[in-house]
Write a protein that holds these residues in place. Structure first.
Motif, PDB file in Angstrom:
ATOM      1  N   UNK A 216       0.862  -1.194   0.000  1.00 46.66           N
ATOM      2  CA  UNK A 216       0.000   0.000   0.000  1.00 46.66           C
ATOM      3  C   UNK A 216       0.894   1.238   0.000  1.00 46.66           C
ATOM      4  N   UNK A 217       0.798   2.041  -1.043  1.00 47.14           N
ATOM      5  CA  UNK A 217       1.647   3.220  -1.163  1.00 47.14           C
ATOM      6  C   UNK A 217       0.847   4.515  -1.100  1.00 47.14           C
ATOM      7  N   UNK A 218      -0.483   4.407  -1.058  1.00 43.94           N
ATOM      8  CA  UNK A 218      -1.332   5.601  -1.012  1.00 43.94           C
ATOM      9  C   UNK A 218      -2.671   5.203  -0.412  1.00 43.94           C
ATOM     10  N   UNK A 219      -3.547   6.195  -0.250  1.00 39.58           N
ATOM     11  CA  UNK A 219      -4.845   5.936   0.342  1.00 39.58           C
ATOM     12  C   UNK A 219      -5.738   5.078  -0.536  1.00 39.58           C
ATOM     13  N   UNK A 248      -2.140  -4.635   3.312  1.00 38.73           N
ATOM     14  CA  UNK A 248      -2.654  -3.810   4.408  1.00 38.73           C
ATOM     15  C   UNK A 248      -1.565  -2.961   5.057  1.00 38.73           C
ATOM     16  N   UNK A 249      -0.571  -2.548   4.264  1.00 36.48           N
ATOM     17  CA  UNK A 249       0.567  -1.833   4.844  1.00 36.48           C
ATOM     18  C   UNK A 249       0.167  -0.533   5.529  1.00 36.48           C
ATOM     19  N   UNK A 250      -0.846   0.142   5.009  1.00 39.81           N
ATOM     20  CA  UNK A 250      -1.325   1.397   5.610  1.00 39.81           C
ATOM     21  C   UNK A 250      -2.534   1.164   6.516  1.00 39.81           C
ATOM     22  N   UNK A 272      -8.367 -15.418   5.069  1.00 42.54           N
ATOM     23  CA  UNK A 272      -9.209 -15.351   6.259  1.00 42.54           C
ATOM     24  C   UNK A 272      -8.429 -14.646   7.377  1.00 42.54           C
ATOM     25  N   UNK A 273      -9.018 -13.620   7.932  1.00 40.21           N
ATOM     26  CA  UNK A 273      -8.431 -12.839   9.025  1.00 40.21           C
ATOM     27  C   UNK A 273      -7.183 -12.066   8.604  1.00 40.21           C
ATOM     28  N   UNK A 274      -6.921 -11.985   7.268  1.00 44.13           N
ATOM     29  CA  UNK A 274      -5.904 -11.067   6.771  1.00 44.13           C
ATOM     30  C   UNK A 274      -4.472 -11.487   6.966  1.00 44.13           C
ATOM     31  N   UNK A 275      -4.215 -12.772   7.184  1.00 41.84           N
ATOM     32  CA  UNK A 275      -2.816 -13.198   7.312  1.00 41.84           C
ATOM     33  C   UNK A 275      -2.071 -12.935   6.002  1.00 41.84           C
ATOM     34  N   UNK A 276      -0.778 -12.683   6.097  1.00 47.74           N
ATOM     35  CA  UNK A 276       0.032 -12.434   4.910  1.00 47.74           C
ATOM     36  C   UNK A 276       1.295 -11.688   5.285  1.00 47.74           C
ATOM     37  N   UNK A 277       2.176 -11.499   4.300  1.00 47.66           N
ATOM     38  CA  UNK A 277       3.441 -10.815   4.563  1.00 47.66           C
ATOM     39  C   UNK A 277       3.219  -9.423   5.152  1.00 47.66           C
ATOM     40  N   UNK A 278       4.155  -9.016   5.994  1.00 46.31           N
ATOM     41  CA  UNK A 278       4.129  -7.698   6.659  1.00 46.31           C
ATOM     42  C   UNK A 278       2.814  -7.531   7.441  1.00 46.31           C
ATOM     43  N   UNK A 279       1.998  -6.576   7.078  1.00 47.58           N
ATOM     44  CA  UNK A 279       0.735  -6.373   7.799  1.00 47.58           C
ATOM     45  C   UNK A 279      -0.392  -7.211   7.235  1.00 47.58           C
TER      46      UNK A 279
END
Length: 556
Positions: A216-219, A248-250, A272-279
């Protein structure tokens, strides 16, 4: 942190001119196509990746939740990934209405290995990706724009040619310009057009174009603009499926996905529940239930949320946060007194409705729809109010305390929670209730037996005759009044000089039917205006009333 972060960080500058954007005035009117990438993106983000056994448990959970497209792995990346894909195919574990998807980079050896893993599949999506943004072109791969386009074209040609060697499988293709959000819009479009020219999709056999917010680099509004711009300019729009893969970086992955759907996207990839790299990847549970709360069926089933949570926690070895939307242990729980009071009143109003519409303070969806009980909606600690404590007793034991009774008991609970500085369980609250109103243990005044005589008609004199235990000593008592309660009070006052006067009385059934019970509540005062409360529970409502009077006497 820097006092002047502009010396280090540059604002996003690859947006498109979308002053005529249309997505803000739209609403989501149907569920997108969903793809779970828990077994791929989610798995690669785990400290301890799932083995074949855990991946199979997770796969079966996804089937139970209604997922029809599942990215099952990166079979060219490891033997475990390859073996899992083979097991699904060879053991015939893929339902006919479910399509598996696999991921591969634009390299010939990896593509050939991928098709080997899929041999014998009924239907499969092969997902090719390569990074397209200036940062990755310059720093990571040292490639020109022309070289990036050629890499994409060569990769898609290999997919097309390898698929032709296995005509028994119904092949579908997906292409991702990885780092799409950080890529010049015109160049992302150019790469995708080159891929379209290779595959030549049709409305009957569309190509999936996946536009990931790899970082995510912007809104989320910028992402929506990029999606709408892309949908306007891509050729053969009726022959491509626009898919989104938000991260979901931002912290705005869910918002980006929803706005991207408004902007024209057809499909969502997430976990499910947003698991993944970083955020993490975008959270499919949150997205689906956001739609559900607006009266739109997401075509996914989370009616047993505890099972979903427990399975994901087991397979990923990561706890779902207690405040996670819809799924966390505490998301339907109120500790605050004002919240509890509003929820309790909301449930009371809901019982009076007959249209089935859910309108509840602080609860956007009915916990029961997700397989949750109402007992956890209100929990008691030092922040709780009288309404919340009363709710717990009502839910766990069927008691509906009168308002002033609630106030009296809440003071007693407040003393306990202030001293312990912790939450009280429903069992502890019930124990405190029984102790406070002398329903158990030693009783100064106890009922042994009684009978009532006199006319039942209004205005007639009634006589209470009973045997009472007072500090362990039995005595006969007698009193006259205009009803059972007044005559019982008169008997106690005359025998023991208690000076009690009943100022309020209420009763209700706890359970219906042959094994039903009744509860009676008494509020009494003395001549010096001291207030005491009593409660009685019995199979017989009259006996419950007498017990309530004795409970009030014990409060003295």
């Amino acid at each position: 942190m820097l006092k002047n972060p502009e010396t280090k960080y540059l604002p996003f500058s690859l947006g498109v001119d979308m002053s005529d954007r249309t997505w803000p005035s739209k609403r989501i009117e149907k569920a997108p196509r969903w793809l779970s990438t828990d077994l791929r993106d989610g798995n690669q983000a785990l400290a301890d990746p799932m083995d074949v056994e855990k991946k199979l448990i997770f796969f079966n959970l996804l089937l139970k939740c209604g997922l029809k497209e599942i990215e099952v792995g990166f079979p060219s990346a490891s033997q475990t990934e390859f073996d899992f894909v083979r097991k699904l195919i060879e053991d015939n574990l893929i339902p006919d209405d479910v399509t598996i998807q696999v991921l591969v980079q634009a390299r010939e050896d990896l593509i050939k290995r991928t098709f080997e893993s899929l041999r014998g599949a009924k239907t499969a999506i092969v997902h090719l990706y390569n990074a397209t943004s200036p940062l990755f072109r310059r720093v990571v791969f040292d490639r020109s724009k022309e070289e990036v386009v050629q890499l994409s074209v060569n990769g898609m040609r290999l997919l097309r040619d390898e698929a032709a060697k296995q005509p028994g499988t119904d092949w579908l293709f997906e292409y991702s310009p990885e780092t799409f959000t950080a890529t010049e819009p015109a160049f992302a479009l150019e790469v995708c057009e080159a891929v379209i020219a290779v595959i030549e999709p049709t409305p009957e056999r569309p190509l999936i174009l996946n536009l990931p917010a790899t970082v995510e680099v912007a809104g989320p509004h910028i992402y929506a603009d990029q999606i709408e711009w892309f949908c306007r300019h891509i050729s053969r729009r009726d022959s491509v499926v626009i898919s989104l893969h938000p991260h979901n970086d931002r912290g705005t992955g869910a918002a980006a996905a929803e706005l991207g759907l408004l902007a024209g996207a057809d499909r969502i990839e997430g976990c499910l529940f947003g698991n993944g790299e970083r955020t993490g990847n975008v959270d499919l549970v949150t997205l689906a239930l956001n739609m559900y709360s607006q009266g739109l069926s997401p075509q996914l089933d989370f009616s047993n949320m505890r099972e979903v949570v427990q399975t994901v926690e087991y397979c990923n070895n990561i706890k779902v946060h207690p405040r996670h939307p819809y799924a966390g242990e505490l998301v339907f729980t109120a500790f605050s007194g004002s919240h509890q009071d509003a929820i309790r009143k909301g449930f009371a109003a809901h019982e009076q409705r007959n249209d089935g519409i859910w309108e509840m303070p602080y609860l956007p969806v009915d916990p029961a729809d997700l397989g949750e009980s109402y007992e956890a909606v209100i929990r008691v600690n030092s922040q709780s109010g009288k309404g919340g404590i009363a709710w717990v007793l009502e839910q766990s034991h069927g008691l509906k305390l009168p308002r002033r009774f609630q106030v009296d008991f809440s003071h007693k609970i407040q003393n306990i929670t202030d001293a312990s500085s912790r939450e009280l369980s429903s069992l502890e609250i019930w124990d405190a209730f029984q102790s406070a109103y002398h329903l158990t243990g030693e009783q100064k005044y106890g009922l042994i037996e009684y009978e009532q005589t006199g006319p039942v008609r209004s205005g007639g004199t009634r006589t209470f005759v009973g045997r009472i235990s007072h500090d362990g000593v039995e005595a006969s008592v007698i009193g006259h009044g205009n009803g059972l309660i007044s005559s019982a009070v008169k008997a106690l006052n005359d025998q023991y000089g208690l000076d009690l006067d009943v100022v309020d009385y209420a009763e209700h059934a706890i359970r219906q039917g042959a094994d039903g019970q009744a509860v009676a509540y008494v509020e009494a005062k003395t001549s010096d205006d001291r207030r005491v409360f009593g409660v009685g529970i019995d199979d017989d409502v009259a006996t419950a009333s007498v017990k309530a009077v004795l409970s009030a006497a014990n409060a003295l």
